[in-house]
Write a protein that holds these residues in place. Structure first.
Motif, PDB file in Angstrom:
ATOM      1  N   ILE A  38      -5.138 -15.179  12.038  1.00  0.00           N
ATOM      2  CA  ILE A  38      -5.749 -14.261  13.004  1.00  0.00           C
ATOM      3  C   ILE A  38      -4.869 -13.028  13.199  1.00  0.00           C
ATOM      4  O   ILE A  38      -5.368 -11.900  13.259  1.00  0.00           O
ATOM      5  N   THR A  39      -3.573 -13.241  13.257  1.00  0.00           N
ATOM      6  CA  THR A  39      -2.650 -12.108  13.395  1.00  0.00           C
ATOM      7  C   THR A  39      -2.741 -11.177  12.191  1.00  0.00           C
ATOM      8  O   THR A  39      -2.776  -9.946  12.331  1.00  0.00           O
ATOM      9  N   MET A  40      -2.797 -11.748  10.999  1.00  0.00           N
ATOM     10  CA  MET A  40      -2.901 -10.920   9.797  1.00  0.00           C
ATOM     11  C   MET A  40      -4.260 -10.233   9.695  1.00  0.00           C
ATOM     12  O   MET A  40      -4.363  -9.124   9.170  1.00  0.00           O
ATOM     13  N   ALA A  41      -5.309 -10.869  10.207  1.00  0.00           N
ATOM     14  CA  ALA A  41      -6.621 -10.209  10.248  1.00  0.00           C
ATOM     15  C   ALA A  41      -6.553  -8.983  11.155  1.00  0.00           C
ATOM     16  O   ALA A  41      -7.148  -7.940  10.854  1.00  0.00           O
ATOM     17  N   ILE A  44      -4.870  -6.294   9.173  1.00  0.00           N
ATOM     18  CA  ILE A  44      -5.812  -5.674   8.231  1.00  0.00           C
ATOM     19  C   ILE A  44      -6.671  -4.645   8.961  1.00  0.00           C
ATOM     20  O   ILE A  44      -6.908  -3.547   8.461  1.00  0.00           O
ATOM     21  N   GLY A  45      -7.113  -4.998  10.166  1.00  0.00           N
ATOM     22  CA  GLY A  45      -7.911  -4.059  10.960  1.00  0.00           C
ATOM     23  C   GLY A  45      -7.153  -2.789  11.291  1.00  0.00           C
ATOM     24  O   GLY A  45      -7.710  -1.682  11.203  1.00  0.00           O
ATOM     25  N   THR A  58      -0.306   4.372  -0.002  1.00  0.00           N
ATOM     26  CA  THR A  58      -0.002   3.361   1.014  1.00  0.00           C
ATOM     27  C   THR A  58      -0.771   2.060   0.810  1.00  0.00           C
ATOM     28  O   THR A  58      -0.556   1.104   1.535  1.00  0.00           O
ATOM     29  N   ARG A  59      -1.633   2.029  -0.179  1.00  0.00           N
ATOM     30  CA  ARG A  59      -2.479   0.852  -0.392  1.00  0.00           C
ATOM     31  C   ARG A  59      -1.670  -0.382  -0.777  1.00  0.00           C
ATOM     32  O   ARG A  59      -1.981  -1.492  -0.359  1.00  0.00           O
ATOM     33  N   GLY A  60      -0.606  -0.208  -1.549  1.00  0.00           N
ATOM     34  CA  GLY A  60       0.187  -1.353  -2.009  1.00  0.00           C
ATOM     35  C   GLY A  60       0.794  -2.146  -0.868  1.00  0.00           C
ATOM     36  O   GLY A  60       0.689  -3.372  -0.814  1.00  0.00           O
ATOM     37  N   GLY A  61       1.424  -1.468   0.068  1.00  0.00           N
ATOM     38  CA  GLY A  61       2.025  -2.156   1.205  1.00  0.00           C
ATOM     39  C   GLY A  61       0.999  -2.707   2.174  1.00  0.00           C
ATOM     40  O   GLY A  61       1.247  -3.686   2.869  1.00  0.00           O
ATOM     41  N   ALA A  62      -0.163  -2.087   2.207  1.00  0.00           N
ATOM     42  CA  ALA A  62      -1.205  -2.537   3.124  1.00  0.00           C
ATOM     43  C   ALA A  62      -1.938  -3.769   2.607  1.00  0.00           C
ATOM     44  O   ALA A  62      -2.700  -4.385   3.344  1.00  0.00           O
ATOM     45  N   LEU A  68      -1.310 -12.707   2.721  1.00  0.00           N
ATOM     46  CA  LEU A  68      -0.828 -13.634   3.741  1.00  0.00           C
ATOM     47  C   LEU A  68      -1.971 -14.368   4.431  1.00  0.00           C
ATOM     48  O   LEU A  68      -1.819 -15.531   4.822  1.00  0.00           O
ATOM     49  N   VAL A  69      -3.129 -13.722   4.595  1.00  0.00           N
ATOM     50  CA  VAL A  69      -4.295 -14.426   5.148  1.00  0.00           C
ATOM     51  C   VAL A  69      -4.721 -15.538   4.201  1.00  0.00           C
ATOM     52  O   VAL A  69      -4.998 -16.655   4.645  1.00  0.00           O
ATOM     53  N   LEU A  70      -4.781 -15.239   2.915  1.00  0.00           N
ATOM     54  CA  LEU A  70      -5.148 -16.273   1.948  1.00  0.00           C
ATOM     55  C   LEU A  70      -4.155 -17.432   1.962  1.00  0.00           C
ATOM     56  O   LEU A  70      -4.548 -18.605   1.897  1.00  0.00           O
ATOM     57  N   LEU A  71      -2.874 -17.122   2.077  1.00  0.00           N
ATOM     58  CA  LEU A  71      -1.847 -18.155   2.138  1.00  0.00           C
ATOM     59  C   LEU A  71      -1.992 -19.006   3.402  1.00  0.00           C
ATOM     60  O   LEU A  71      -1.886 -20.237   3.351  1.00  0.00           O
ATOM     61  N   ALA A  72      -2.248 -18.369   4.532  1.00  0.00           N
ATOM     62  CA  ALA A  72      -2.406 -19.114   5.790  1.00  0.00           C
ATOM     63  C   ALA A  72      -3.640 -19.991   5.770  1.00  0.00           C
ATOM     64  O   ALA A  72      -3.605 -21.147   6.243  1.00  0.00           O
TER      65      ALA A  72
END
Length: 83
Positions: A38-41, A44-45, A58-62, A68-72
């Motif tokens: 939820i924090t990573m979502a 993303i927002g 800036t897309r690479g770092g974003a 991390l959402v997929l990992l969680a």
């Protein structure tokens, strides 16, 4: 590192090794993985609102919150399946 617990945002009464309790008590690990997703979502927002995905510089770092959402989610599903 004397101030590591205070700088990470965890309460002073919580021992530093308490973050691994979710490995031994699966409901806590599932809750932690869902909370992190939820924090990573939210991250993303905020990146989308700032326009980081439209700018190739800036897309690479974003893209890190997506990974991390997929990992969680994978961790939460794995812990839930092991119960």
């Amino acid at each position: 590192m004397p101030g590591s617990c205070a700088s990470s945002g965890s309460p002073r009464w919580l021992p530093p090794w308490a973050s691994s309790w979710g490995l031994f008590w699966q409901p806590l690990g599932i809750a932690a993985a869902v909370g992190f997703a939820i924090t990573m979502a939210g991250a993303i927002g905020f990146h989308a609102k700032a326009g980081d995905y439209a700018d190739p510089k800036t897309r690479g770092g974003a893209m890190a919150p997506f990974v991390l959402v997929l990992l969680a989610v994978a961790a939460a599903v794995t812990l839930a399946a092991a119960m």
